[in-house]
Write a protein that holds these residues in place. Structure first.
Motif, PDB file in Angstrom:
ATOM      1  N   PRO A 151      -3.913   0.281   4.041  1.00 16.20           N
ATOM      2  CA  PRO A 151      -4.742   0.934   3.024  1.00 16.20           C
ATOM      3  C   PRO A 151      -5.455   2.170   3.545  1.00 16.20           C
ATOM      4  CG  PRO A 151      -5.784  -1.093   3.766  1.00 16.20           C
ATOM      5  CD  PRO A 151      -4.399  -1.079   4.334  1.00 16.20           C
ATOM      6  N   ALA A 152      -5.849   2.161   4.821  1.00 13.20           N
ATOM      7  CA  ALA A 152      -6.521   3.340   5.372  1.00 13.20           C
ATOM      8  C   ALA A 152      -5.589   4.542   5.354  1.00 13.20           C
ATOM      9  CB  ALA A 152      -6.993   3.041   6.793  1.00 13.20           C
TER      10      ALA A 152
ATOM     11  N   GLY B 175      -8.308  -3.028  -2.091  1.00 14.12           N
ATOM     12  CA  GLY B 175      -8.226  -2.757  -0.665  1.00 14.12           C
ATOM     13  C   GLY B 175      -8.255  -1.295  -0.297  1.00 14.12           C
ATOM     14  N   ILE B 176      -7.589  -0.463  -1.060  1.00 15.98           N
ATOM     15  CA  ILE B 176      -7.535   0.964  -0.726  1.00 15.98           C
ATOM     16  C   ILE B 176      -8.883   1.643  -0.960  1.00 15.98           C
ATOM     17  CG2 ILE B 176      -6.774   1.830  -2.997  1.00 15.98           C
ATOM     18  CD1 ILE B 176      -4.753   3.599  -1.446  1.00 15.98           C
ATOM     19  N   HIS B 177      -9.688   1.091  -1.874  1.00 19.51           N
ATOM     20  CA  HIS B 177     -10.971   1.715  -2.204  1.00 19.51           C
ATOM     21  C   HIS B 177     -12.018   1.527  -1.111  1.00 19.51           C
ATOM     22  CE1 HIS B 177     -10.130   3.230  -6.246  1.00 19.51           C
ATOM     23  NE2 HIS B 177      -9.277   2.224  -6.302  1.00 19.51           N
ATOM     24  N   GLU B 178     -11.766   0.621  -0.160  1.00 22.53           N
ATOM     25  CA  GLU B 178     -12.674   0.497   0.986  1.00 22.53           C
ATOM     26  C   GLU B 178     -12.608   1.738   1.867  1.00 22.53           C
ATOM     27  OE1 GLU B 178     -14.841  -1.844   1.346  1.00 22.53           O
ATOM     28  OE2 GLU B 178     -14.111  -3.231  -0.186  1.00 22.53           O
ATOM     29  N   PHE B 179     -11.592   2.585   1.672  1.00 24.78           N
ATOM     30  CA  PHE B 179     -11.402   3.775   2.510  1.00 24.78           C
ATOM     31  C   PHE B 179     -11.524   5.070   1.701  1.00 24.78           C
ATOM     32  CE2 PHE B 179      -9.237   0.226   4.517  1.00 24.78           C
ATOM     33  CZ  PHE B 179      -9.750   0.287   5.800  1.00 24.78           C
ATOM     34  N   LEU B 180     -12.075   4.976   0.506  1.00 24.41           N
ATOM     35  CA  LEU B 180     -12.220   6.137  -0.373  1.00 24.41           C
ATOM     36  C   LEU B 180     -13.668   6.347  -0.762  1.00 24.41           C
ATOM     37  CD1 LEU B 180      -9.214   5.427  -2.763  1.00 24.41           C
ATOM     38  CD2 LEU B 180      -9.344   7.302  -1.112  1.00 24.41           C
ATOM     39  N   GLU B 181     -14.085   7.598  -0.795  1.00 19.67           N
ATOM     40  CA  GLU B 181     -15.376   7.977  -1.365  1.00 19.67           C
ATOM     41  C   GLU B 181     -15.173   8.346  -2.834  1.00 19.67           C
ATOM     42  OE1 GLU B 181     -18.261   7.803  -0.049  1.00 19.67           O
ATOM     43  OE2 GLU B 181     -18.269   8.393   2.061  1.00 19.67           O
ATOM     44  N   THR B 182     -16.129   7.952  -3.662  1.00 21.92           N
ATOM     45  CA  THR B 182     -16.094   8.342  -5.075  1.00 21.92           C
ATOM     46  C   THR B 182     -16.920   9.610  -5.266  1.00 21.92           C
ATOM     47  OG1 THR B 182     -15.831   6.058  -5.812  1.00 21.92           O
ATOM     48  CG2 THR B 182     -16.677   7.642  -7.423  1.00 21.92           C
ATOM     49  N   GLN B 183     -16.335  10.600  -5.936  1.00 26.44           N
ATOM     50  CA  GLN B 183     -17.050  11.848  -6.199  1.00 26.44           C
ATOM     51  C   GLN B 183     -17.013  12.126  -7.699  1.00 26.44           C
ATOM     52  OE1 GLN B 183     -15.425  15.634  -4.747  1.00 26.44           O
ATOM     53  NE2 GLN B 183     -17.497  16.183  -4.087  1.00 26.44           N
ATOM     54  N   TYR B 184     -18.199  12.378  -8.254  1.00 26.78           N
ATOM     55  CA  TYR B 184     -18.334  12.682  -9.690  1.00 26.78           C
ATOM     56  C   TYR B 184     -18.570  14.178  -9.853  1.00 26.78           C
ATOM     57  CZ  TYR B 184     -21.427  13.483 -13.756  1.00 26.78           C
ATOM     58  OH  TYR B 184     -22.045  14.004 -14.852  1.00 26.78           O
ATOM     59  N   LEU B 185     -17.776  14.803 -10.737  1.00 32.78           N
ATOM     60  CA  LEU B 185     -17.932  16.208 -11.065  1.00 32.78           C
ATOM     61  C   LEU B 185     -18.389  16.321 -12.515  1.00 32.78           C
ATOM     62  CD1 LEU B 185     -14.552  17.494  -9.574  1.00 32.78           C
ATOM     63  CD2 LEU B 185     -16.732  17.226  -8.398  1.00 32.78           C
TER      64      LEU B 185
ATOM     65  N   PHE C  42       0.812  -1.218   0.000  1.00 31.87           N
ATOM     66  CA  PHE C  42       0.000   0.000   0.000  1.00 31.87           C
ATOM     67  C   PHE C  42       0.843   1.264   0.000  1.00 31.87           C
ATOM     68  CE2 PHE C  42      -3.314  -3.047   1.255  1.00 31.87           C
ATOM     69  CZ  PHE C  42      -4.249  -2.718   0.277  1.00 31.87           C
ATOM     70  N   SER C  43       2.133   1.149   0.311  1.00 31.00           N
ATOM     71  CA  SER C  43       3.002   2.305   0.077  1.00 31.00           C
ATOM     72  C   SER C  43       3.081   2.589  -1.421  1.00 31.00           C
ATOM     73  CB  SER C  43       4.400   2.060   0.645  1.00 31.00           C
ATOM     74  OG  SER C  43       5.151   1.154  -0.145  1.00 31.00           O
ATOM     75  N   GLU C  44       3.005   1.546  -2.219  1.00 31.28           N
ATOM     76  CA  GLU C  44       3.027   1.702  -3.674  1.00 31.28           C
ATOM     77  C   GLU C  44       1.672   2.143  -4.213  1.00 31.28           C
ATOM     78  OE1 GLU C  44       4.270  -2.261  -4.383  1.00 31.28           O
ATOM     79  OE2 GLU C  44       6.401  -1.842  -4.089  1.00 31.28           O
ATOM     80  N   GLU C  45       0.589   1.630  -3.611  1.00 34.47           N
ATOM     81  CA  GLU C  45      -0.755   1.978  -4.077  1.00 34.47           C
ATOM     82  C   GLU C  45      -1.149   3.404  -3.714  1.00 34.47           C
ATOM     83  OE1 GLU C  45      -3.204  -0.172  -5.952  1.00 34.47           O
ATOM     84  OE2 GLU C  45      -1.071  -0.495  -6.357  1.00 34.47           O
ATOM     85  N   ALA C  46      -0.540   3.981  -2.682  1.00 37.23           N
ATOM     86  CA  ALA C  46      -0.902   5.334  -2.252  1.00 37.23           C
ATOM     87  C   ALA C  46      -0.786   6.348  -3.384  1.00 37.23           C
ATOM     88  CB  ALA C  46      -0.021   5.763  -1.071  1.00 37.23           C
ATOM     89  N   CYS C  47       0.180   6.142  -4.263  1.00 38.25           N
ATOM     90  CA  CYS C  47       0.424   7.080  -5.367  1.00 38.25           C
ATOM     91  C   CYS C  47      -0.282   6.664  -6.658  1.00 38.25           C
ATOM     92  CB  CYS C  47       1.926   7.197  -5.624  1.00 38.25           C
ATOM     93  SG  CYS C  47       2.846   7.823  -4.214  1.00 38.25           S
ATOM     94  N   ARG C  48      -1.109   5.630  -6.596  1.00 41.79           N
ATOM     95  CA  ARG C  48      -1.716   5.106  -7.823  1.00 41.79           C
ATOM     96  C   ARG C  48      -3.239   5.018  -7.743  1.00 41.79           C
ATOM     97  NH1 ARG C  48       3.171   2.325  -7.172  1.00 41.79           N
ATOM     98  NH2 ARG C  48       4.562   2.526  -8.945  1.00 41.79           N
ATOM     99  N   ILE C  49      -3.842   5.954  -7.031  1.00 40.20           N
ATOM    100  CA  ILE C  49      -5.303   5.984  -6.957  1.00 40.20           C
ATOM    101  C   ILE C  49      -5.814   6.639  -8.235  1.00 40.20           C
ATOM    102  CG2 ILE C  49      -7.296   6.846  -5.682  1.00 40.20           C
ATOM    103  CD1 ILE C  49      -5.463   6.901  -3.186  1.00 40.20           C
TER     104      ILE C  49
END
Length: 472
Positions: free
Chosen positions: A159-160, A458-468, A109-116
């Protein structure tokens, strides 16, 4: 590393203490803080106050902290393994393996942090541009079990934190020392005050009810039993609180006609005995084709007889103690029930006197639908059911409310994959005895849970999706 609560970057003591026991000896190892609901809410407040700054931190900075935590955990692996072996009871090799597995979540998740990833495209009608972004949810309440005290903590914390959430971790009362060590690693790796908070408590129900009712809490991630998960889901429903649940399992292990018996036995040893059988991924019931059942049972029994049972802290031990005498007695009671139903339990090897030890058992003449095929055993007991064909094995495997993981041994990978696709489980190990990997999505179907941990999901369990919707 303190023995109190970690709140806002400070170790805090409490009036009450929890005794932490060594299940191999029955001796008290240490005591840790026993938080009240009010003290837990103070941790929520610290996480809430720390959230805006942490959410605004550059992903690369969050990644570097997680990477340093990985490096610290790897360097201090023996310390972590010793804590796990002493307070959980598991064998030294399992404890060392857990620390390695736990550290990998920090690295992944150190690698995934920069790849959202987001999205940027024209709407089909070309009247606007669709922009999809992801933002951290806020304060994440993380509840972990006793069977993997390091790995379950890092599988949630990593992931959080990578997503930009702040956290309140509540470990199991049986194994709090490992969780405190993990939190201390993150603190030393550079996690700012309030980003990681730890609440140890013997009053789990009272504390969790108060925390989940607090409007400052944004999401729950829970690993534990399905009955407890259902109680928590009922509480989160009152606030429509996003929740991910990794719940119980009842993993079938299928040995199909034409399978290599030697490979199947080797896989069964890993799938059944990893963590002493105290794993939601442990093979719980064995469905073996009638042409192979005798050979498989004899070889499996011989392999189990060679297992050395003893204190987990001894590197020569293959199978350590269960986490408590209560857990030991629950497993032995299931064996007694199976024998009352007409099954034949064969104890292989010997357990040391005293302590929470259980010698391995192979259980023959087991009928599908009996107690050992309906209940998550969580110990080194292997019930074996003879099946007549592939269709019967699949039907029996799916005949459960659980669907976390299955194991399939077939004559080749193609046959195994074909059967795997018919199994109602979130994960299937084909011709191998272990499936878990930080880079893969971990989670189940049916009553085995909601959501996924690990992998890209795993990281997406801690993210909200926002549509603009934007005119460009």
């Amino acid at each position: 590393m303190g023995s109190g609560l970690l709140v806002g970057g400070e170790w805090q003591d409490t009036a009450d203490r929890i005794e932490v026991w060594n299940p191999a000896t029955g001796e008290v190892l240490s005591t840790v803080a026993d938080a009240s609901a009010d003290e837990a809410l103070a941790a929520v407040g610290a996480a809430y106050d720390a959230f805006p700054a942490w959410a605004g931190t550059a992903p690369r900075e969050r990644a570097e902290i997680l990477r340093r935590a990985y490096e610290l955990m790897t360097a201090e692996a023996e310390t972590g393994a010793r804590l796990i072996a002493l307070e959980n009871g598991k064998a030294w090799r399992d404890a060392v393996g857990e620390v390695s597995y736990a550290a990998e979540f920090f690295r992944w998740f150190s690698e995934e942090a920069c790849r959202i990833a987001g999205d940027f495209r024209y709407a089909p009608g070309r009247d606007k541009t669709i922009v999809v972004d992801h933002r951290p949810m806020g304060v994440a309440y993380l509840i972990t079990p006793w069977n993997f005290p390091a790995a379950m903590a890092t599988r949630k914390l990593a992931p959080a934190l990578a997503a930009g959430c702040t956290t309140v971790l509540k470990p199991a009362a049986e194994t709090p020392l490992t969780a405190l060590w993990v939190a201390d690693l993150l603190h030393r790796a550079g996690a700012p005050a309030g980003v990681v908070n730890v609440v140890t408590t013997a009053r789990a129900g009272e504390v969790s009810t108060a925390v989940l009712a607090d409007p400052r809490v944004a999401t729950l991630s829970f690993t534990g039993s399905t009955p407890v998960g259902k109680i928590l889901l009922a509480q989160t429903a009152k606030r429509v609180l996003p929740s991910s649940m990794e719940l119980g399992g009842n993993a079938p292990f299928l040995v199909l006609e034409g399978a290599d018996v030697s490979r199947a036995v080797a896989g069964a040893m890993v799938a059944k005995l990893r963590n002493g059988g105290s794993a939601c991924t442990a093979a719980n019931r064995f469905y073996v084709h009638e042409s192979l059942v005798e050979a498989f049972t004899e070889r499996f029994q011989a392999a189990l007889a060679a297992v050395r049972v003893g204190p987990g802290i001894d590197p020569a031990t293959d199978l350590g103690a269960m986490v408590s005498v209560k857990e030991r007695d629950k497993i032995l009671a299931l064996v007694d029930q199976a024998e009352a139903e007409g099954a034949e339990a064969v104890e292989v090897g010997a357990a040391p006197p005293g302590g929470a030890f259980v010698a391995p058992r192979v259980v023959r003449n087991v009928e599908h639908g009996s107690v050992l095929t309906r209940t998550e055993i969580f110990g080194p007991v292997a019930p074996i059911v003879s099946v007549t064909d592939e269709a019967e094995a699949i039907r029996m495997a799916n005949d459960t409310e659980y669907g976390l993981i299955s194991y399939v041994y077939a004559r080749d990978h193609g046959a195994g994959i074909r059967v795997a696709r018919q199994l109602e489980s979130g994960m299937v190990a084909v011709n191998r005895g272990v499936a878990s990997d930080p880079a893969a999505p971990f989670g189940g179907m049916k009553e085995s849970g909601l959501g996924r941990e690990g992998g890209f999901a795993g990281i997406h369990e801690f993210l909200e999706t926002q549509y603009l919707a934007v005119d460009l």
